[in-house]
Design a protein around this motif. Structure first.
Motif, short mmCIF file in Angstrom:
data_model
loop_
_atom_site.label_atom_id
_atom_site.label_comp_id
_atom_site.label_asym_id
_atom_site.label_seq_id
_atom_site.Cartn_x
_atom_site.Cartn_y
_atom_site.Cartn_z
N LEU A 207 0.80 -1.21 0.00
CA LEU A 207 0.00 0.00 0.00
C LEU A 207 0.84 1.27 0.00
CD1 LEU A 207 -2.80 -1.17 2.45
CD2 LEU A 207 -2.75 -1.28 -0.05
N TYR A 208 2.14 1.13 0.21
CA TYR A 208 3.01 2.31 0.21
C TYR A 208 3.94 2.35 -1.00
CZ TYR A 208 1.34 3.65 4.76
OH TYR A 208 0.53 4.07 5.79
N ARG A 209 4.00 1.25 -1.75
CA ARG A 209 4.86 1.24 -2.94
C ARG A 209 4.05 1.11 -4.24
NH1 ARG A 209 8.51 -2.13 0.33
NH2 ARG A 209 7.95 -3.99 -0.86
N GLY A 210 2.75 0.95 -4.11
CA GLY A 210 1.90 0.87 -5.29
C GLY A 210 2.06 -0.41 -6.09
N GLU A 211 2.62 -1.45 -5.48
CA GLU A 211 2.82 -2.74 -6.17
C GLU A 211 1.60 -3.63 -5.92
OE1 GLU A 211 7.60 -2.58 -5.08
OE2 GLU A 211 6.26 -4.02 -4.11
N LYS A 212 1.23 -4.43 -6.95
CA LYS A 212 0.08 -5.32 -6.75
C LYS A 212 0.13 -6.48 -7.73
CE LYS A 212 -2.97 -2.47 -9.66
NZ LYS A 212 -4.25 -1.73 -9.70
N LEU A 213 -0.51 -7.58 -7.31
CA LEU A 213 -0.64 -8.77 -8.15
C LEU A 213 -1.93 -8.68 -8.96
CD1 LEU A 213 0.30 -11.53 -5.55
CD2 LEU A 213 1.81 -10.43 -7.22
N SER A 214 -1.98 -9.45 -10.05
CA SER A 214 -3.20 -9.53 -10.84
C SER A 214 -4.22 -10.43 -10.16
CB SER A 214 -2.89 -10.08 -12.23
OG SER A 214 -2.53 -11.46 -12.14
N ALA A 215 -5.46 -10.38 -10.62
CA ALA A 215 -6.51 -11.24 -10.07
C ALA A 215 -6.16 -12.72 -10.29
CB ALA A 215 -7.85 -10.91 -10.72
N GLN A 216 -5.58 -13.04 -11.43
CA GLN A 216 -5.20 -14.43 -11.72
C GLN A 216 -4.09 -14.90 -10.79
OE1 GLN A 216 -6.71 -16.53 -13.69
NE2 GLN A 216 -5.29 -18.24 -13.39
N GLU A 217 -3.12 -14.03 -10.53
CA GLU A 217 -2.03 -14.37 -9.61
C GLU A 217 -2.57 -14.59 -8.20
OE1 GLU A 217 1.93 -12.14 -11.34
OE2 GLU A 217 0.32 -10.89 -10.54
N ARG A 218 -3.58 -13.83 -7.81
CA ARG A 218 -4.18 -14.01 -6.49
C ARG A 218 -4.90 -15.36 -6.40
NH1 ARG A 218 -6.00 -8.68 -3.91
NH2 ARG A 218 -4.87 -7.07 -5.03
N GLN A 219 -5.53 -15.77 -7.48
CA GLN A 219 -6.31 -17.00 -7.47
C GLN A 219 -5.45 -18.24 -7.45
OE1 GLN A 219 -9.61 -17.16 -10.32
NE2 GLN A 219 -9.14 -19.30 -10.71
N THR A 220 -4.34 -18.23 -8.20
CA THR A 220 -3.57 -19.47 -8.39
C THR A 220 -2.11 -19.37 -7.97
OG1 THR A 220 -2.98 -18.87 -10.68
CG2 THR A 220 -5.04 -20.10 -10.34
N GLY A 221 -1.65 -18.19 -7.59
CA GLY A 221 -0.22 -18.01 -7.36
C GLY A 221 0.24 -18.12 -5.92
N PHE A 222 -0.68 -18.36 -5.00
CA PHE A 222 -0.31 -18.36 -3.58
C PHE A 222 0.10 -19.74 -3.11
CE2 PHE A 222 -3.35 -14.55 -2.72
CZ PHE A 222 -2.49 -13.71 -3.41
N THR A 223 0.94 -20.42 -3.86
CA THR A 223 1.24 -21.82 -3.57
C THR A 223 2.01 -22.00 -2.27
OG1 THR A 223 3.22 -21.66 -4.97
CG2 THR A 223 1.19 -22.49 -6.00
#
Length: 245
Positions: A207-223
């Motif tokens: 929230l302080y660096r403006g970085e974020k993952l895509s919706a797809q990365e959120r769905q499948t990338g949290f291995t």
């Protein structure tokens, strides 16, 4: 059996349930990590599955977004389906400067701006905390796997688009690591039901660096988070079996 929100029958749900906010993440876990899978719930598209992971029977079910939704599903799992452990596996926005995208945060405590605790009519401010055994087990698993993990206080907020743009700064100065929207309700429900809960979060935004993952990365990338939670469930079952000998 069954409730207005869950069509599962007695015995359909394991003693330990992993709860992502997104039901599609629940399906991803079932499809990619579990064997002998059965689907126990499709009400409101809040998918729930039970299967086997490394010899351990485990369930995974979506919680939806926000504390009212988490409160409903966790209460029913604990009280109607006799679940012992719920491990939330969700995304979070980072406050802490040392956190990076995809880092894991274990919520030792959960601050909140919610009025969820008002229902208990307590004579002061309640401090929602994780179950220590779950917390220590998950931390040990993450450390052994060399995952980047941090333990501390998180914030469970009722507000995603906050009209007060200064709130993050005030939580950050108190050492709060990150923000989600469900952890406090889970911890309070577990305490009231005399059950066990842990929140494992993956940083999806800073929230302080403006970085974020895509919706797809959120769905499948949290291995890494998924594997930490699944291995925690296995160790809980193995320890329970050892204690029964």
């Amino acid at each position: 059996m069954g409730t207005p929100h869950n069509e599962a029958q007695t015995g359909d749900i394991a003693k330990t349930v992993l709860m992502p906010g997104d039901p599609l993440r629940a399906k991803y876990i079932a499809d990619n990590y579990l064997t002998d899978v059965s689907c126990f719930n499709t009400v409101r598209n809040m998918s729930g599955f039970t299967g086997i992971y490394n010899g351990c029977r485990v369930s995974v079910m979506g919680s939806g977004m926000g504390m009212p939704s988490m409160g409903i599903y966790s209460y029913e799992l604990y009280n109607v389906y006799d679940v012992d452990n719920i491990i939330r596996i969700g995304s979070a926005g980072a406050f802490d400067d040392d956190l990076n995208l995809m880092d894991i945060v274990l919520g030792m405590g959960s601050c909140t701006d919610s009025n969820f605790a008002a229902q208990y009519n307590l004579p002061g401010i309640y401090a929602p905390i994780a179950d220590f055994t779950l917390l220590k087990t998950a931390y040990d698993v993450a450390e052994e796997k060399h995952f980047s993990v941090k333990v501390g206080n998180v914030l469970a907020s009722d507000v995603f688009y906050n009209d007060d743009t200064t709130v993050n700064d005030r939580w950050k100065k108190m050492g709060v690591l990150a923000v989600d929207m469900e952890s406090a309700a889970l911890y309070m429900t577990a305490a009231r039901c005399r059950k066990h809960a842990l929140t494992i979060l993956t940083i999806s935004d800073h929230l302080y660096r403006g970085e974020k993952l895509s919706a797809q990365e959120r769905q499948t990338g949290f291995t890494k988070m998924m594997e930490t939670a699944l291995e925690t469930a296995v160790r809980l079952q193995n320890n329970r079996q050892m204690e029964a000998l």
